[in-house]
Write a protein that holds these residues in place. Structure first.
Motif, PDB file in Angstrom:
ATOM      1  N   SER A  34      42.022  41.202  37.858  1.00  0.00           N
ATOM      2  CA  SER A  34      43.283  41.812  38.275  1.00  0.00           C
ATOM      3  C   SER A  34      43.734  42.894  37.294  1.00  0.00           C
ATOM      4  O   SER A  34      43.776  42.679  36.084  1.00  0.00           O
ATOM      5  CB  SER A  34      44.366  40.733  38.388  1.00  0.00           C
ATOM      6  N   ALA A  35      44.038  44.063  37.837  1.00  0.00           N
ATOM      7  CA  ALA A  35      44.530  45.221  37.074  1.00  0.00           C
ATOM      8  C   ALA A  35      43.501  45.786  36.101  1.00  0.00           C
ATOM      9  O   ALA A  35      43.832  46.576  35.222  1.00  0.00           O
ATOM     10  CB  ALA A  35      45.822  44.880  36.338  1.00  0.00           C
ATOM     11  N   ARG A  36      42.235  45.397  36.241  1.00  0.00           N
ATOM     12  CA  ARG A  36      41.195  46.009  35.404  1.00  0.00           C
ATOM     13  C   ARG A  36      39.922  46.322  36.191  1.00  0.00           C
ATOM     14  O   ARG A  36      38.928  46.747  35.614  1.00  0.00           O
ATOM     15  CB  ARG A  36      40.863  45.129  34.204  1.00  0.00           C
ATOM     16  N   GLY A  37      39.964  46.087  37.494  1.00  0.00           N
ATOM     17  CA  GLY A  37      38.817  46.404  38.339  1.00  0.00           C
ATOM     18  C   GLY A  37      39.254  46.578  39.776  1.00  0.00           C
ATOM     19  O   GLY A  37      40.352  46.165  40.161  1.00  0.00           O
ATOM     20  N   GLY A  38      38.389  47.186  40.577  1.00  0.00           N
ATOM     21  CA  GLY A  38      38.720  47.432  41.967  1.00  0.00           C
ATOM     22  C   GLY A  38      37.833  46.665  42.929  1.00  0.00           C
ATOM     23  O   GLY A  38      37.222  45.654  42.564  1.00  0.00           O
ATOM     24  N   ARG A  39      37.748  47.171  44.152  1.00  0.00           N
ATOM     25  CA  ARG A  39      36.976  46.503  45.207  1.00  0.00           C
ATOM     26  C   ARG A  39      35.518  46.338  44.824  1.00  0.00           C
ATOM     27  O   ARG A  39      34.909  45.288  45.049  1.00  0.00           O
ATOM     28  CB  ARG A  39      37.074  47.309  46.507  1.00  0.00           C
ATOM     29  N   TYR A  84      46.131  53.263  38.666  1.00  0.00           N
ATOM     30  CA  TYR A  84      46.498  53.290  37.251  1.00  0.00           C
ATOM     31  C   TYR A  84      45.737  54.445  36.619  1.00  0.00           C
ATOM     32  O   TYR A  84      44.513  54.393  36.493  1.00  0.00           O
ATOM     33  CB  TYR A  84      46.134  51.976  36.562  1.00  0.00           C
ATOM     34  N   GLY A  85      46.487  55.485  36.221  1.00  0.00           N
ATOM     35  CA  GLY A  85      45.806  56.695  35.775  1.00  0.00           C
ATOM     36  C   GLY A  85      45.135  57.311  36.984  1.00  0.00           C
ATOM     37  O   GLY A  85      45.791  57.737  37.926  1.00  0.00           O
ATOM     38  N   LYS A  86      43.829  57.314  36.987  1.00  0.00           N
ATOM     39  CA  LYS A  86      43.081  57.797  38.152  1.00  0.00           C
ATOM     40  C   LYS A  86      42.264  56.679  38.790  1.00  0.00           C
ATOM     41  O   LYS A  86      41.487  56.929  39.717  1.00  0.00           O
ATOM     42  CB  LYS A  86      42.155  58.942  37.736  1.00  0.00           C
ATOM     43  N   LEU A  87      42.449  55.457  38.285  1.00  0.00           N
ATOM     44  CA  LEU A  87      41.616  54.350  38.750  1.00  0.00           C
ATOM     45  C   LEU A  87      42.340  53.492  39.785  1.00  0.00           C
ATOM     46  O   LEU A  87      43.479  53.060  39.560  1.00  0.00           O
ATOM     47  CB  LEU A  87      41.208  53.471  37.565  1.00  0.00           C
ATOM     48  N   PRO A  88      41.682  53.214  40.916  1.00  0.00           N
ATOM     49  CA  PRO A  88      42.256  52.289  41.907  1.00  0.00           C
ATOM     50  C   PRO A  88      41.921  50.845  41.510  1.00  0.00           C
ATOM     51  O   PRO A  88      40.756  50.449  41.515  1.00  0.00           O
ATOM     52  CB  PRO A  88      41.545  52.691  43.206  1.00  0.00           C
ATOM     53  N   LEU A  89      42.926  50.092  41.149  1.00  0.00           N
ATOM     54  CA  LEU A  89      42.709  48.727  40.676  1.00  0.00           C
ATOM     55  C   LEU A  89      43.335  47.712  41.625  1.00  0.00           C
ATOM     56  O   LEU A  89      44.373  47.967  42.236  1.00  0.00           O
ATOM     57  CB  LEU A  89      43.306  48.553  39.275  1.00  0.00           C
ATOM     58  N   LEU A  90      42.692  46.559  41.715  1.00  0.00           N
ATOM     59  CA  LEU A  90      43.207  45.476  42.554  1.00  0.00           C
ATOM     60  C   LEU A  90      44.349  44.753  41.851  1.00  0.00           C
ATOM     61  O   LEU A  90      44.273  44.463  40.651  1.00  0.00           O
ATOM     62  CB  LEU A  90      42.099  44.468  42.859  1.00  0.00           C
ATOM     63  N   VAL A  91      45.383  44.454  42.599  1.00  0.00           N
ATOM     64  CA  VAL A  91      46.501  43.657  42.090  1.00  0.00           C
ATOM     65  C   VAL A  91      46.892  42.650  43.170  1.00  0.00           C
ATOM     66  O   VAL A  91      46.523  42.798  44.341  1.00  0.00           O
ATOM     67  CB  VAL A  91      47.723  44.535  41.729  1.00  0.00           C
ATOM     68  N   PHE A 145      40.619  31.458  49.126  1.00  0.00           N
ATOM     69  CA  PHE A 145      40.899  30.918  47.797  1.00  0.00           C
ATOM     70  C   PHE A 145      39.903  31.458  46.767  1.00  0.00           C
ATOM     71  O   PHE A 145      40.286  31.824  45.650  1.00  0.00           O
ATOM     72  CB  PHE A 145      40.835  29.389  47.817  1.00  0.00           C
ATOM     73  N   VAL A 146      38.628  31.509  47.143  1.00  0.00           N
ATOM     74  CA  VAL A 146      37.594  31.989  46.216  1.00  0.00           C
ATOM     75  C   VAL A 146      37.835  33.450  45.854  1.00  0.00           C
ATOM     76  O   VAL A 146      37.761  33.842  44.678  1.00  0.00           O
ATOM     77  CB  VAL A 146      36.189  31.808  46.820  1.00  0.00           C
ATOM     78  N   ILE A 147      38.126  34.264  46.852  1.00  0.00           N
ATOM     79  CA  ILE A 147      38.346  35.692  46.597  1.00  0.00           C
ATOM     80  C   ILE A 147      39.586  35.898  45.731  1.00  0.00           C
ATOM     81  O   ILE A 147      39.592  36.738  44.820  1.00  0.00           O
ATOM     82  CB  ILE A 147      38.457  36.469  47.926  1.00  0.00           C
ATOM     83  N   LEU A 148      40.628  35.120  45.971  1.00  0.00           N
ATOM     84  CA  LEU A 148      41.833  35.230  45.144  1.00  0.00           C
ATOM     85  C   LEU A 148      41.546  34.824  43.703  1.00  0.00           C
ATOM     86  O   LEU A 148      42.009  35.476  42.757  1.00  0.00           O
ATOM     87  CB  LEU A 148      42.953  34.369  45.725  1.00  0.00           C
ATOM     88  N   ASN A 149      40.785  33.759  43.524  1.00  0.00           N
ATOM     89  CA  ASN A 149      40.434  33.331  42.163  1.00  0.00           C
ATOM     90  C   ASN A 149      39.587  34.386  41.455  1.00  0.00           C
ATOM     91  O   ASN A 149      39.771  34.656  40.263  1.00  0.00           O
ATOM     92  CB  ASN A 149      39.680  31.998  42.197  1.00  0.00           C
ATOM     93  N   ALA A 150      38.664  34.979  42.198  1.00  0.00           N
ATOM     94  CA  ALA A 150      37.831  36.036  41.617  1.00  0.00           C
ATOM     95  C   ALA A 150      38.683  37.257  41.278  1.00  0.00           C
ATOM     96  O   ALA A 150      38.508  37.883  40.227  1.00  0.00           O
ATOM     97  CB  ALA A 150      36.719  36.415  42.588  1.00  0.00           C
ATOM     98  N   ALA A 151      39.616  37.583  42.170  1.00  0.00           N
ATOM     99  CA  ALA A 151      40.495  38.734  41.932  1.00  0.00           C
ATOM    100  C   ALA A 151      41.346  38.516  40.688  1.00  0.00           C
ATOM    101  O   ALA A 151      41.653  39.465  39.954  1.00  0.00           O
ATOM    102  CB  ALA A 151      41.383  38.970  43.150  1.00  0.00           C
ATOM    103  N   ASP A 152      41.713  37.275  40.431  1.00  0.00           N
ATOM    104  CA  ASP A 152      42.518  36.976  39.242  1.00  0.00           C
ATOM    105  C   ASP A 152      41.747  37.289  37.964  1.00  0.00           C
ATOM    106  O   ASP A 152      42.331  37.650  36.944  1.00  0.00           O
ATOM    107  CB  ASP A 152      42.933  35.504  39.265  1.00  0.00           C
ATOM    108  N   GLU A 153      40.420  37.156  38.024  1.00  0.00           N
ATOM    109  CA  GLU A 153      39.589  37.431  36.849  1.00  0.00           C
ATOM    110  C   GLU A 153      39.565  38.917  36.500  1.00  0.00           C
ATOM    111  O   GLU A 153      39.357  39.282  35.340  1.00  0.00           O
ATOM    112  CB  GLU A 153      38.156  36.940  37.085  1.00  0.00           C
TER     113      GLU A 153
END
Length: 271
Positions: free
Chosen positions: A30-35, A90-97, A20-28
């Motif tokens: 999402s689509a603008r940052g990676g691992r 996205y472009g050349k960036l690997p982003l988390l979704v 749950f914590v990782i999913l909430n953090a990923a939501d912050e």
């Protein structure tokens, strides 16, 4: 042998709380940052980009402060492997979704989080809440949030719903107001012709806070077919009682009441 044990450890399922914590953090992010960004967020890094995005103010910032970045990344990789998250280019960036699986969980968590936040504010007696934080949220999530409120059947949320409707986009505001009307009707049907004291207090609170914006209505009488004005004061009374708008004008309502008492003015009976 040591490497084998490490591999086994990495395959162990994450505790539900950590998922749950990782999913909430990923939501912050999402689509603008990676691992890497997600790992730094969970670590509580002082990375300039994190601070610039004000991610240090999120609840999940530093949750895994005692873990190394490698250990946190291993947890993230487990989430990727089990399809809670995915990486897209996205472009050349690997982003988390989010995957569909991860999004369903995150959506449910956030809806409960919103509701818990409202409950806290209500317990604290807060009546002047800035609801703009809901305006740019995912519309699907907001509609599900409304469904969750409706399921509760608790009219204590009505004042906040009115505040929300006042700043929401038109389509969402329409659904909010429809939900309020349905909740009021359901409460009236379930508990009789009038609302219980607690519900009356909630509706009265909404009226006093000018969130139920009432205007005089022009209605047509079912009996005499004449039009009449349904005044604001009378509307407030009807809402507090859980009644629908009157079908008859005041004069015809009075005549109907007298007929029930056995008095027929048209037949020459006197009061």
């Amino acid at each position: 042998m040591t490497i084998h044990r490490r591999d086994e450890k990495q395959q162990l399922p994450l505790p539900q709380e950590e998922i749950f914590v990782i999913l909430n953090a990923a939501d912050e992010i999402s689509a603008r940052g990676g691992r890497t960004m997600l790992a730094k967020l969970l670590k509580g890094s002082k990375d300039k980009r994190l601070i610039g995005l004000e991610l240090d103010k999120t609840p999940c910032y530093g949750y895994f402060a005692k873990n190394t970045l490698d250990e946190i990344t291993t947890k993230i990789d487990w989430m990727l492997k089990h399809e809670f998250l995915a990486i897209e280019i996205y472009g050349k960036l690997p982003l988390l979704v989010f995957t569909e699986r991860g999004w369903k969980i995150t959506r449910s968590l956030q809806i409960e989080s919103f509701l818990n936040e409202w409950n806290t504010w209500l317990d604290q007696g807060k009546v002047d809440i800035d609801m703009t934080y809901l305006k740019e949220r995912n519309r699907e999530m907001m509609l599900l949030f409304l469904e969750r409120i409706k399921e509760s059947g608790d009219l204590k949320y009505v004042p906040y719903m009115r505040m929300w409707a006042a700043i929401a986009f038109k389509k969402v505001a329409t659904v909010i107001n429809m939900t309020i009307d349905e909740m009021l009707k359901q409460s009236s049907v379930a508990k009789g012709s009038s609302l219980y004291p607690r519900e009356r207090e909630e509706v009265l609170m909404a009226l006093q806070m000018n969130m139920l914006v009432l205007q005089p209505k022009i209605l047509k009488c079912w009996d005499c077919r004449e039009r009449f004005v349904f005044e604001v004061e009378e509307q407030e009374f009807f809402k507090l009682k859980g009644f629908n708008d009157p079908k008859r004008c005041p004069e015809c309502r009075e005549r109907k009441m007298l007929r029930r008492m056995g008095i027929d003015l048209e037949a020459g009976d006197s009061l």
